[in-house]
Design a protein around this motif. Structure first.
Motif, PDB file in Angstrom:
ATOM      1  N   TYR A 134      84.747  47.521  51.596  1.00 49.91           N
ATOM      2  CA  TYR A 134      85.670  48.011  50.625  1.00 49.91           C
ATOM      3  C   TYR A 134      86.845  48.337  51.211  1.00 49.91           C
ATOM      4  O   TYR A 134      87.288  48.489  52.716  1.00 49.91           O
ATOM      5  N   GLN A 135      88.161  48.799  50.792  1.00 47.31           N
ATOM      6  CA  GLN A 135      89.351  49.181  51.045  1.00 47.31           C
ATOM      7  C   GLN A 135      89.743  50.283  49.879  1.00 47.31           C
ATOM      8  O   GLN A 135      89.406  50.511  49.047  1.00 47.31           O
ATOM      9  N   TYR A 136      90.830  50.894  50.233  1.00 51.25           N
ATOM     10  CA  TYR A 136      91.657  51.684  49.276  1.00 51.25           C
ATOM     11  C   TYR A 136      92.780  50.965  48.589  1.00 51.25           C
ATOM     12  O   TYR A 136      93.668  50.140  49.200  1.00 51.25           O
ATOM     13  N   HIS A 137      93.047  51.298  47.220  1.00 44.27           N
ATOM     14  CA  HIS A 137      94.168  50.347  46.812  1.00 44.27           C
ATOM     15  C   HIS A 137      95.546  50.879  47.437  1.00 44.27           C
ATOM     16  O   HIS A 137      95.547  52.077  47.848  1.00 44.27           O
ATOM     17  N   TYR A 138      96.368  49.947  47.636  1.00 41.91           N
ATOM     18  CA  TYR A 138      97.588  50.266  48.449  1.00 41.91           C
ATOM     19  C   TYR A 138      98.368  51.324  48.183  1.00 41.91           C
ATOM     20  O   TYR A 138      98.966  52.125  48.561  1.00 41.91           O
ATOM     21  N   LEU A 139      98.423  51.518  46.499  1.00 40.57           N
ATOM     22  CA  LEU A 139      99.217  52.375  45.925  1.00 40.57           C
ATOM     23  C   LEU A 139      99.087  53.271  45.013  1.00 40.57           C
ATOM     24  O   LEU A 139      99.647  54.307  44.840  1.00 40.57           O
ATOM     25  N   LYS A 140      97.503  53.376  44.603  1.00 37.15           N
ATOM     26  CA  LYS A 140      97.231  54.468  43.697  1.00 37.15           C
ATOM     27  C   LYS A 140      96.801  55.582  44.245  1.00 37.15           C
ATOM     28  O   LYS A 140      95.989  55.484  45.394  1.00 37.15           O
ATOM     29  N   ARG A 141      97.086  56.678  43.626  1.00 34.01           N
ATOM     30  CA  ARG A 141      96.725  58.013  44.057  1.00 34.01           C
ATOM     31  C   ARG A 141      96.239  58.851  43.094  1.00 34.01           C
ATOM     32  O   ARG A 141      96.893  58.766  41.951  1.00 34.01           O
ATOM     33  N   PRO A 142      95.093  59.559  43.115  1.00 36.79           N
ATOM     34  CA  PRO A 142      94.255  59.588  44.289  1.00 36.79           C
ATOM     35  C   PRO A 142      93.799  58.296  44.818  1.00 36.79           C
ATOM     36  O   PRO A 142      93.636  57.299  44.005  1.00 36.79           O
ATOM     37  N   TYR A 143      93.205  58.396  45.923  1.00 34.39           N
ATOM     38  CA  TYR A 143      92.665  56.947  46.519  1.00 34.39           C
ATOM     39  C   TYR A 143      91.728  56.380  45.631  1.00 34.39           C
ATOM     40  O   TYR A 143      90.780  56.913  45.487  1.00 34.39           O
ATOM     41  N   GLN A 144      91.556  55.157  45.644  1.00 38.08           N
ATOM     42  CA  GLN A 144      90.849  54.322  44.793  1.00 38.08           C
ATOM     43  C   GLN A 144      90.082  53.195  45.682  1.00 38.08           C
ATOM     44  O   GLN A 144      90.847  52.441  46.076  1.00 38.08           O
ATOM     45  N   LEU A 145      88.818  53.258  45.603  1.00 42.31           N
ATOM     46  CA  LEU A 145      88.034  52.289  46.396  1.00 42.31           C
ATOM     47  C   LEU A 145      88.053  51.003  45.580  1.00 42.31           C
ATOM     48  O   LEU A 145      87.875  50.925  44.404  1.00 42.31           O
ATOM     49  N   ILE A 146      88.377  49.926  46.379  1.00 44.53           N
ATOM     50  CA  ILE A 146      88.380  48.317  45.681  1.00 44.53           C
ATOM     51  C   ILE A 146      87.707  47.582  46.614  1.00 44.53           C
ATOM     52  O   ILE A 146      87.567  47.770  47.733  1.00 44.53           O
ATOM     53  N   PRO A 147      87.337  46.348  46.241  1.00 41.51           N
ATOM     54  CA  PRO A 147      86.652  45.455  47.194  1.00 41.51           C
ATOM     55  C   PRO A 147      87.420  44.990  48.270  1.00 41.51           C
ATOM     56  O   PRO A 147      88.888  44.907  47.991  1.00 41.51           O
ATOM     57  N   ARG A 148      87.023  44.562  49.489  1.00 40.35           N
ATOM     58  CA  ARG A 148      87.762  43.971  50.492  1.00 40.35           C
ATOM     59  C   ARG A 148      87.107  42.540  50.658  1.00 40.35           C
ATOM     60  O   ARG A 148      87.498  41.421  50.187  1.00 40.35           O
ATOM     61  N   THR A 149      85.856  42.759  51.217  1.00 35.10           N
ATOM     62  CA  THR A 149      85.087  41.430  51.567  1.00 35.10           C
ATOM     63  C   THR A 149      84.149  41.393  50.474  1.00 35.10           C
ATOM     64  O   THR A 149      83.542  40.365  50.176  1.00 35.10           O
ATOM     65  N   PRO A 165      77.346  42.431  46.445  1.00 34.59           N
ATOM     66  CA  PRO A 165      77.823  40.856  46.713  1.00 34.59           C
ATOM     67  C   PRO A 165      79.015  40.786  47.508  1.00 34.59           C
ATOM     68  O   PRO A 165      79.904  41.279  47.562  1.00 34.59           O
ATOM     69  N   ILE A 166      78.731  39.715  48.252  1.00 33.89           N
ATOM     70  CA  ILE A 166      79.877  39.375  49.271  1.00 33.89           C
ATOM     71  C   ILE A 166      80.791  38.176  48.784  1.00 33.89           C
ATOM     72  O   ILE A 166      80.060  37.141  48.346  1.00 33.89           O
ATOM     73  N   LYS A 167      82.027  38.177  49.024  1.00 35.33           N
ATOM     74  CA  LYS A 167      82.767  36.943  48.625  1.00 35.33           C
ATOM     75  C   LYS A 167      82.464  35.736  49.608  1.00 35.33           C
ATOM     76  O   LYS A 167      82.215  36.099  50.692  1.00 35.33           O
ATOM     77  N   LYS A 168      82.317  34.726  48.933  1.00 34.47           N
ATOM     78  CA  LYS A 168      82.370  33.346  49.537  1.00 34.47           C
ATOM     79  C   LYS A 168      83.486  32.675  50.207  1.00 34.47           C
ATOM     80  O   LYS A 168      84.458  33.163  49.707  1.00 34.47           O
ATOM     81  N   GLY A 169      83.158  32.052  51.338  1.00 30.59           N
ATOM     82  CA  GLY A 169      84.508  31.464  51.651  1.00 30.59           C
ATOM     83  C   GLY A 169      85.155  31.916  52.700  1.00 30.59           C
ATOM     84  O   GLY A 169      86.188  31.259  53.285  1.00 30.59           O
ATOM     85  N   ILE A 170      84.815  33.236  53.052  1.00 32.49           N
ATOM     86  CA  ILE A 170      85.556  34.329  53.945  1.00 32.49           C
ATOM     87  C   ILE A 170      85.212  33.462  55.406  1.00 32.49           C
ATOM     88  O   ILE A 170      84.020  33.348  55.739  1.00 32.49           O
ATOM     89  N   LEU A 171      86.155  33.238  56.377  1.00 30.36           N
ATOM     90  CA  LEU A 171      85.937  32.774  57.681  1.00 30.36           C
ATOM     91  C   LEU A 171      86.544  33.456  58.718  1.00 30.36           C
ATOM     92  O   LEU A 171      87.497  34.494  58.533  1.00 30.36           O
ATOM     93  N   PHE A 172      85.546  33.745  59.847  1.00 25.87           N
ATOM     94  CA  PHE A 172      86.229  34.505  61.047  1.00 25.87           C
ATOM     95  C   PHE A 172      87.285  33.715  61.568  1.00 25.87           C
ATOM     96  O   PHE A 172      87.266  32.260  61.512  1.00 25.87           O
ATOM     97  N   ALA A 173      88.178  34.454  62.245  1.00 28.41           N
ATOM     98  CA  ALA A 173      89.187  34.107  62.966  1.00 28.41           C
ATOM     99  C   ALA A 173      88.882  33.027  64.039  1.00 28.41           C
ATOM    100  O   ALA A 173      87.692  33.123  64.654  1.00 28.41           O
TER     101      ALA A 173
END
Length: 577
Positions: free
Chosen positions: A75-90, A124-132
């Protein structure tokens, strides 16, 4: 943030370079014309290089510009919303937990905490994410890893793992998160969250015991000082309550009802770790050249570390395999559109191709270089740099005019954090104490020190009044802070008058406590020797810290206590802690 809006001074010559390529080198510039015309963010760091870039052990703010750019938690936090809101990352979503009682029956979402025996998170994990791209993933045509059995002739000369010619990648899967959580039990890695999280993940303590025993077997015939250790392959072990039932589904069981657990999943402690990276760095000769996850991270994030010269320069470059589906947000708080924060709505991230972070030892040259355009930000991991500029503008009309002409911007935000003195709980004098009598004496000593430390004076002198004394661990602005209740008033250090005014207890009260602790006037009641306490300070002694350290000694001297200050650099301080 879009590069065009970075906090930076305007350099007219740079604009000419972009349009005509006719401008010569900028006098005294540390950057070439080619560098300045590239999509690069230049920023400094102070002190020494970050100590831990391994996400399992990383916990310091000077490491986060690297770890959160290279690794990707669920997860990550929405870049602009306050209070901080959890959103998906991977993760493909932020699912609500499933609550079970002791019999395994499903409970409603609003079930009281005392009825919940287990919380189950199926993510659930997003598909198609690759390691550098990294040598750890490189395989030959038969599917064998080509860089997992390097000779010592190769490893002893290797300084940057990306110098190896063969590199590869693979898709991120749920097992990478399972492996990362298992690493919290690795005795070779000190994870600062293990002591907290072990009480919430059912199988972690049992796994820790198994892994410790296995590590002892691997080390059995090795010298204690040997840095090259055999690969501790955590795939051999099962972690009760943490599994990957499908390739892109992570299942985590948590004891009881723990609403804060999803917030842990936004931290790099739970970032994915590919086993191939640990196997690659476990080869003989790697440790001697500091080739490990602490120095050379392997992640799926928007950047990868491509250059690292300790205490001099670190360079992150855009991960060429980073997905194009990560977009700048199109919504935020009221007023964000008017401020221009939504102008980049829907554009692929990241906006910057390269980030160069260089060492700057002194604050005055750093500020000068920033104002001359050498740096785009005066310090990327600190939010409080603007305070110094604002104070300078208030003190000097010339500075105010200069900063306005350079179009410097100082957006204000309330930053919630605590500064505190920590007592070593194992210390026989100021720690917990071995007997009930000693515990009480040590407590009174700590309380006397807490009263004598005049933080109101400190704030006025060193923080320019831009802080407030803490009455508890939760600062104003954080959920749970109650200024009206017991959390908003510290009765051990302050007195509350009838009109509600809060004042620090008197020095006489502190001296009384000190005498009851067995140190009247700062001397041992039995031996007559002066009480000497040692303070490990997290920065090397310098002209910039001398005033603060002198102030600390004066506070202890008010009680007759001698304070021995052992100033050190921040990396060494982390080791001591």
């Amino acid at each position: 943030m879009d590069q065009k809006r970075l906090l930076t001074s305007a350099v007219g010559c740079l604009a000419a370079v972009l349009m005509l390529s006719s401008c010569g080198p900028i006098p005294n510039s540390v950057h070439s014309i080619k560098e300045l015309s590239s999509n690069t963010l230049f920023t400094p760091f102070s002190g020494r290089s970050p100590k831990h870039l391994d996400p399992t052990s990383s916990y310091s703010s000077d490491e986060t510009p690297f770890t959160y750019s290279i690794y990707e938690p669920l997860y990550q936090y929405h870049y602009l919303k306050r209070p901080y809101q959890l959103i998906p990352r991977t993760a493909a979503a932020v699912p609500a937990p499933i609550f079970l009682d002791k019999e395994g029956n499903v409970l409603p979402e609003d079930a009281p905490a005392d009825k919940v025996a287990l919380s189950i998170y199926e993510i659930p994990i997003k598909k198609g994410i690759l390691f550098a791209p990294h040598p750890a993933f490189a395989k030959d045509e038969k599917g064998n890893y080509v860089n997992h059995h390097l000779s010592e002739e190769v490893t002893k000369k290797l300084r940057n793992p990306l110098d190896l010619p063969n590199k590869g990648t693979r898709e991120l899967v749920a097992e990478d998160y399972v492996y990362a959580i298992k690493r919290l039990t690795n005795p070779r890695i000190i994870s600062p969250i293990y002591g907290t999280i072990v009480s919430h993940l059912p199988g972690l303590e049992k796994l820790a015991a198994q892994v410790r025993e296995y590590d002892k077997q691997l080390r059995a015939n090795l010298p204690a000082s040997q840095r090259d250790l055999p690969f501790l392959d955590l795939r051999k072990f099962e972690l009760e309550g943490v599994s990957a039932p499908e390739s892109h589904l992570l299942r985590i069981e948590v004891k009881g009802k723990y609403p804060q657990f999803p917030n842990w999943l936004a931290m790099t402690f739970f970032a994915p770790i590919p086993w191939e990276a640990e196997a690659f760095y476990a080869q003989r000769g790697m440790a001697k050249n500091n080739l490990s996850l602490n120095y050379w991270p392997v992640g799926t994030g928007p950047y990868q570390l491509v250059e690292s010269i300790e205490n001099r320069r670190h360079v992150m470059q855009r991960n060429p395999l980073f997905r194009k589906t990560e977009l700048y947000p199109c919504e935020g708080e009221p007023g964000d559109k008017e401020k221009g924060y939504l102008e980049d709505c829907g554009k692929p991230l990241p906006f910057i191709d390269r980030i160069e972070i260089s060492a700057e030892k002194e604050s005055v040259p750093l500020r000068t270089k920033f104002l001359q355009g050498y740096y785009d930000s005066p310090q990327i991991e600190r939010l409080d740099n603007g305070q110094g500029f604002l104070i300078g503008m208030a003190d000097s009309k010339e500075k105010e005019e200069e900063y306005k002409n350079k179009k410097l911007q100082f957006p204000k935000v309330i930053e919630d954090h605590n500064t505190y003195f920590g007592f070593n709980w194992l210390d026989p004098v100021i720690g917990e104490g071995a007997t009930p009598e000693q515990k009480e004496k040590n407590r009174k000593l700590r309380q006397a020190i807490a009263i004598a430390m005049d933080w109101e004076e400190y704030i006025q002198i060193f923080e320019k009044g831009l802080a407030t004394p803490a009455h508890g661990p939760l600062p104003p602005g954080l959920f749970g802070h109650n200024p009206e209740g017991s959390a908003g008033f510290n009765p051990y250090v302050y007195n509350k008058l009838e009109d509600g005014t809060v004042i620090r207890k008197s020095l006489e009260e502190a001296k009384t406590l000190l005498a009851e602790a067995g140190y009247p006037d700062g001397r041992n009641l039995k031996t007559g020797k002066p009480l000497v306490l040692s303070l490990d300070f997290q920065a090397a002694a310098s002209p910039g810290t001398k005033a603060v350290l002198d102030w600390y000694q004066k506070q202890f001297a008010k009680l007759g206590i001698q304070l021995d200050i052992r100033a050190t650099d921040y990396n060494r301080f982390q080791d001591k802690v």
